[in-house]
Each structure stands twice: as C-alpha cells, then as structure tokens.
Motif scaffolding. Structure first.
Motif, mmCIF file in Angstrom:
data_model
loop_
_atom_site.group_PDB
_atom_site.id
_atom_site.type_symbol
_atom_site.label_atom_id
_atom_site.label_comp_id
_atom_site.label_asym_id
_atom_site.label_seq_id
_atom_site.Cartn_x
_atom_site.Cartn_y
_atom_site.Cartn_z
ATOM 1 N N PRO A 118 4.615 -4.636 -5.819
ATOM 2 C CA PRO A 118 4.888 -3.256 -6.242
ATOM 3 C C PRO A 118 5.240 -3.144 -7.724
ATOM 4 O O PRO A 118 4.886 -2.163 -8.387
ATOM 5 N N ALA A 119 5.943 -4.140 -8.280
ATOM 6 C CA ALA A 119 6.275 -4.105 -9.708
ATOM 7 C C ALA A 119 5.023 -4.216 -10.560
ATOM 8 O O ALA A 119 4.852 -3.485 -11.541
ATOM 9 N N ILE A 120 4.119 -5.124 -10.178
ATOM 10 C CA ILE A 120 2.871 -5.275 -10.929
ATOM 11 C C ILE A 120 2.025 -4.013 -10.816
ATOM 12 O O ILE A 120 1.462 -3.514 -11.797
ATOM 13 N N GLY A 121 1.945 -3.466 -9.601
ATOM 14 C CA GLY A 121 1.141 -2.267 -9.391
ATOM 15 C C GLY A 121 1.652 -1.055 -10.134
ATOM 16 O O GLY A 121 0.890 -0.131 -10.427
ATOM 17 N N SER A 122 2.927 -1.030 -10.489
ATOM 18 C CA SER A 122 3.487 0.127 -11.180
ATOM 19 C C SER A 122 3.134 0.170 -12.657
ATOM 20 O O SER A 122 3.264 1.217 -13.299
ATOM 21 N N VAL A 123 2.688 -0.951 -13.228
ATOM 22 C CA VAL A 123 2.399 -1.002 -14.666
ATOM 23 C C VAL A 123 0.956 -1.401 -14.931
ATOM 24 O O VAL A 123 0.622 -1.867 -16.028
ATOM 25 N N SER A 124 0.082 -1.244 -13.937
ATOM 26 C CA SER A 124 -1.300 -1.661 -14.100
ATOM 27 C C SER A 124 -2.181 -0.954 -13.078
ATOM 28 O O SER A 124 -1.706 -0.161 -12.255
ATOM 29 N N SER A 125 -3.463 -1.262 -13.142
ATOM 30 C CA SER A 125 -4.397 -0.915 -12.069
ATOM 31 C C SER A 125 -4.632 -2.190 -11.266
ATOM 32 O O SER A 125 -4.960 -3.231 -11.853
ATOM 33 N N MET A 126 -4.479 -2.117 -9.944
ATOM 34 C CA MET A 126 -4.508 -3.325 -9.130
ATOM 35 C C MET A 126 -5.472 -3.139 -7.950
ATOM 36 O O MET A 126 -5.515 -2.077 -7.318
ATOM 37 N N ARG A 127 -6.212 -4.192 -7.694
ATOM 38 C CA ARG A 127 -7.154 -4.217 -6.569
ATOM 39 C C ARG A 127 -6.853 -5.442 -5.710
ATOM 40 O O ARG A 127 -6.729 -6.553 -6.234
ATOM 41 N N LEU A 128 -6.728 -5.247 -4.407
ATOM 42 C CA LEU A 128 -6.426 -6.323 -3.475
ATOM 43 C C LEU A 128 -7.524 -6.396 -2.419
ATOM 44 O O LEU A 128 -7.847 -5.386 -1.768
#
Length: 625
Positions: A118-128
């Motif tokens: 969640p911390a990474i996703g809050s400051v970037s665009s993330m694909r899993l």
C-alpha cells in the motif's frame, strides 16, 4: 485610547482560529507511511524481493529502468496469490506473516508489517499479476495513487509479477530528492548483492535499462555466490569460519590483514538471513581486527549470525535494517570468539610480528628512489589555497614556501616537531645513522637525535606529490604493459564510472567491461609498481564515501576535500610500511623527499613524521645532568 486597544484585542481574537484535530484520509496516511518505507527506488526493490523470498521463490527476475524512477519490476516463481488474497495484499497492515501479538517475538520471515505494497502504491502506478501454483489462470490488479483502477482475470505464469512505474510523479517534493539514475542504480545493485549472498540457493537475474546486467545462478556453495557478488579475487582471499556457542551460530567468510578496504563497505552482516546495519555486530568485527590492520583500514567480512528468533527483535525500524538483541554482550563475545578462531587458524595472531602490509609479492616492490623525487612546483595559489580550502587533515597544516629555510631551534624534549616550530634543517644534510627495527630512520642532528617514521614520511611525500600534480592540471599516468581486467562489486564499478572524469584526472585510465568488471589501462605514475587492483579498490571506496556529500555540494572546495581524501588514502596504502627493511639508498631518498615538499609535521592522517630526542634527555637517562 482604551477603545482602540479594546477594538484591536477583539479583532485579534476574531482573526485567530483554533486548529481542529481531524482524521487523515487513507491516501494521505499511505503517503506518510511511504516516507518511512519507500526512501528511494532501492527500498522498493528491497521490499518486493523480500516478498518474493517469503513466497518461496526459487527464481527472481528484477528489471530497473532509469535507476528505478521509470520502472521497477520484480517477477518470481513463488506460490502466488488468489484474487481475494491479491486484493487483501494491497490494504494497509494486511499480511500473512503474523496473526497474533505473540508472533512478533519470533519473526522468521523477511516481511511482517503489511505496509510495503500500500505504501508503494500510494506514490506510484502499480500493476500486480499473480497466479497460484497448480491453477490454470491468474489475476491482474492495477493501482494509481492508492486507487484500484483495474481488477480482472488475466493470463500469466505461476508466481507473481509486480511493476512499479512513475515513482513519486504525484509527490514532486519527494521526487526532487532522488539522485541521478546511475546513483540510484548503485544503491539498488548494492542491496541486491547483499541479499543474494544470504540466499545462494535462489537464482537472480537482473536487467538494467532493458539489457541484462547480472546473473547469479543458484548454487549450494555459499562461497561461490559470495565470489560472484564480490568478485573472484576477493572471494579467493576469504577464509570460512564455522563457530557455535550457547547463544547462537556463526558462519563467516573473512579476510586476513593482507586484504583490507578503505571503509566499512566490505563488512556484510546478517541476522537469521536478514541483511542488517548493526553497530554492535560491526564493532565486534572491528574489535578482532584492531591490532591487525593499520588505522583507516577495514576488513572484508561476510558474517551470518543465527540465533533463536525470540532472542532478537527485528521490529525496530520500518525498513528492518536495525535489530536489537536480548543479550548484546553475549552476541558481541560470540562474534569475537568466532572470528578470532578463524584468524588464529591462519596464523596471524600466533607470531610476534604481524605480517607486513607492503606490496604483495606478486607485484614489484614499491620503487622509491632519489630520481623519482624531482622537486614539484608549488605556486603561491596552491600554497595558500590548499591550506584553507582543500586540506581536510586532522592535524593542523602550516605550509611554507618550499624554497624558504625552516627556522627555529632544536628542542630538547622527546616529542613530535610542530609546524609552528619550523626547525632550520634539511633532512638530507643530517647524518644518517641507519634504520631501527625496520620502523624508524635515525639521524644525528644539532643538539640531539631525530627519529623519522618511515611510513608517515613516505606517505606525506606521496600525498604532496599527488596534490601538486592535481593542481598542475592532473596526475601523470603510466600505462600498464598488459591491461588488467578486474572484477568489482557492482556498486564499486558504478561509483568509478559515475566519476569517470575525476578518475581520469587522478591518473587512472579505466573502462567498463560488462556490469561487474573493468579494464585498467593506466595508473598514477608516482604509484607505479604497486598492485593496480588495490589502488582501484581504494579509489572506489573513497569515491563512494564522498559521492553523496559531493553531489549535495558540487563546489570546488567540496571537490578538493574529496580529492584530498583520495590522495591521503592512496598515499597511505602505497607508502613504505612499518616492518619494511629499506636499503640505505631508499632511506636517503625518503629524507631527500621530505626536503622537496612544503613542511608538514604529520602524515595526512595526523601521525607525526619526526620526533626529537634531545641531548639533555639522553644525558638525563645516564644521570649526567
């Protein structure tokens, strides 16, 4: 008057508005948490790779573009996640590692906080993308600044792939503090190397800007993995230590005194397989080597400490770099006992004389002759500017014109000569009585004896000559007859390539040869005859130590201070050592060399060059006064 004061007081009260306590939004909370977990791109790689290892991955592929600011992708063949588990994984404080408060007392996984995704996703665009083992289809989830923008079934391989793009794009205050892509890449590859040494059974493949940078195949031999990460030459120099006491077990790979570094970057510490930066462990390592290495030199060590998880607390820092031990003194003693046993096994503590740190026998001994001591030219600008702007030395520096006589009277006390005393003498004109204990040159001067520390004196001469060459436009090079190919740690290679112009002006000619090797074609002329490998490693260590501060302060003063440190390190580690038996010609050459440089009372690191033993002191020893 009273009405005016009253009206001013009322208006002031009306203007003041008491701040209200409010509950922060989830998005803002995630960004605050990201400040603790996501320090730089290397932090994201760390968290994602640790998740892959916790998922029982045997193969991990890492992709990095533009130092991690454009893209970070980590793909593994671990157990994968179901769609429901995938949705849960991106929620704050959701984890499969712990379930009860008691679990914090015995953490055996890399991650456990449930903060990273969640911390990474809050400051970037993330694909899993993920697919559990044994299933026929996978699932895809996309996030943009904490918001889920796509949630669908998708085809993919078993395991998990996580992509992070546009890091800090919506948080410009954080993005502006990122360094150049090459610097960020250096931090990333440094951390990956540390983790790879802890997990030799896992295959790592690393891509940088769409090209293969590093492959570390899985192996059952930890030494093979260490050699691949640190370089074959350094790997061969290490001795394995296996030691167990009541509180824990030590498996370590350590160097002897003949192999050392210019900083502590060569000390790699692990607790239960987790890379850590722990002062207690580092202090225990340095305690063993304190009598084996010269001041300013540090060992190469890869140390794995295994203890009962209940005896160590890893829940100290969000990044999990720090730990606390229930019995720190016992841990300190365990490490000292283990490393001492390994060093004693190599015979370094059994002899009355420690091995000389002179040039390895495979290379010619350091040449130092009167012919090599041509008097350097020092401009007035160099003389005055270097003392205030560039000299970082611990000792006070008082430079005089190189042609001016040294003035003052010989003192009777047995103590180092200070610059302010400026004695009237030329060292080469004094009567040389010889060398004592392969340590000191003894001179007979007016009113007593002069004792010259051969290492400190030679170090000062080399330092001043290197410095004078720098001010003259660059240190003269001497090409190698056969270019040397040298394996380096990725971080060291990245440091050298980033500072390529400085490296060239320092007298080195190098070029990259892949992602973990360089070709050395020339070294400083004044250091010719020394082992090029040790020169390059020392140079990389010093430049790495200064890279962050130099980037923040690019002024000439900062650059000169950095270069001074490099010169001091190169001079110290290539000067004649204690224990080196010098022929009379070389003794005289050192004395002549002292007369060719601006007078300074110490070596660059503050050790006295000369001490006087006055005639009154000698008479007093024999009861003649």
């Amino acid at each position: 008057m009273e009405e005016n004061n009253l009206s001013e007081g009322v208006s002031t009260q009306m203007a003041f508005k008491r701040p209200e306590i409010q509950r922060l939004s989830d998005a803002l909370v995630d960004q605050i948490a990201a400040g603790e977990v996501v320090e730089r791109p290397a932090s994201i790689v760390k968290e994602l790779v640790e998740n892959a290892l916790d998922a029982q991955a045997e193969r991990i592929r890492i992709e990095v573009r533009a130092g991690g600011t454009a893209l970070i992708a980590v793909e593994d063949n671990g157990i994968g996640m179901s769609p429901d588990q995938l949705r849960m994984a991106v929620l704050r404080h959701a984890t499969s590692k712990i379930h009860r408060a008691e679990d914090l007392d015995s953490i055996g996984s890399y991650g456990f906080r449930g903060e990273a995704l969640p911390a990474i996703g809050s400051v970037s665009s993330m694909r899993l993308l993920t697919r559990p083992r044994g299933t026929s289809s996978g699932h895809e989830l996309r996030m943009d600044a904490s918001a889920i923008t796509m949630d669908r079934e998708a085809g993919c391989a078993e395991g998990t792939r996580i992509e992070v793009a546009e890091l800090f794009a919506r948080v410009p205050a954080r993005r502006k503090f990122l360094k150049q892509p090459t610097t960020e890449w250096g931090h990333t590859i440094d951390w990956l190397g540390r983790l790879a040494m802890a997990m030799p059974g896992v295959h790592f493949e690393i891509q940088r800007d769409d090209r293969r940078a590093m492959v570390w195949p899985a192996t059952s031999d930890p030494m093979e993995r260490i050699a691949r990460v640190l370089g074959e030459s350094q790997g061969r120099s290490l001795t394995r230590v296996d030691w167990e006491e009541g509180i824990g077990h030590i498996e370590a790979y350590i160097s002897g005194p003949e192999q050392s570094r210019a900083n502590t970057a060569g000390i790699h510490l692990y607790v239960n397989g987790r890379p850590v930066r722990d002062k207690l462990l580092r202090n225990a390592v340095m305690h063993v080597y304190r009598d084996l290495l010269p001041r300013g030199r540090f060992p190469l060590a890869v140390l794995f400490l295994t203890v009962d998880p209940t005896c160590v607390d890893v829940n100290v820092h969000p990044a999990k770099w720090e730990v606390r031990f229930r019995e720190p003194q016992a841990i300190h003693q365990l490490i000292r006992n283990a490393l001492r046993s390994g060093i004693e096994g190599r015979g370094y503590l059994s002899s009355s004389e420690l091995p000389s740190a002179a040039t390895p026998s495979s290379w010619p001994a350091t040449g130092f002759s009167a012919q090599s001591l041509q008097k350097p030219s020092y401009s007035n600008e160099t003389q005055r500017g270097s003392a205030s702007d560039g000299d970082w030395l611990f000792a006070d520096r008082h430079q005089l014109d190189s042609d001016a006589p040294l003035q003052g009277q010989v003192l009777e006390e047995d103590r180092p000569i200070k610059a302010s005393e400026t004695p009237r003498l030329n060292f080469a004109d004094q009567r040389l009585l010889g060398q004592v204990m392969a340590r000191y040159l003894v001179l007979e001067g007016e009113g007593g004896l002069l004792l010259v520390d051969q290492h400190a004196a030679h170090e000062r001469i080399l330092y001043e000559k290197l410095r004078a060459s720098w001010f003259a436009g660059g240190v003269s090079q001497q090409g190698l007859l056969i270019p040397l190919t040298l394996d380096l740690e990725p971080q060291a290679l990245n440091t050298l390539m980033t500072a390529d112009q400085t490296v060239k002006r320092l007298g080195f000619e190098i070029e990259a040869f892949g992602e973990s090797s360089i070709v050395v074609r020339a070294i400083p002329e004044i250091l010719a005859g020394n082992n090029p490998e040790s020169l390059i490693r020392d140079l990389a260590d010093e430049l790495d130590s200064e890279s962050e501060t130099s980037a923040e302060d690019p002024s000439q003063t900062r650059i000169l201070k950095s270069v001074d440190r490099v010169f001091a390190t190169l001079a110290c580690h290539n000067a004649r050592r204690f224990g080196d038996h010098l022929p009379e010609e070389e003794q005289k050459a050192i004395l002549e060399g002292l007369d060719t440089i601006p007078w300074a009372p110490t070596c660059p690191h503050g050790r006295p060059v000369v001490a006087r033993l006055g005639v009154r002191e000698l008479d007093g020893r024999f009861g003649r006064r």
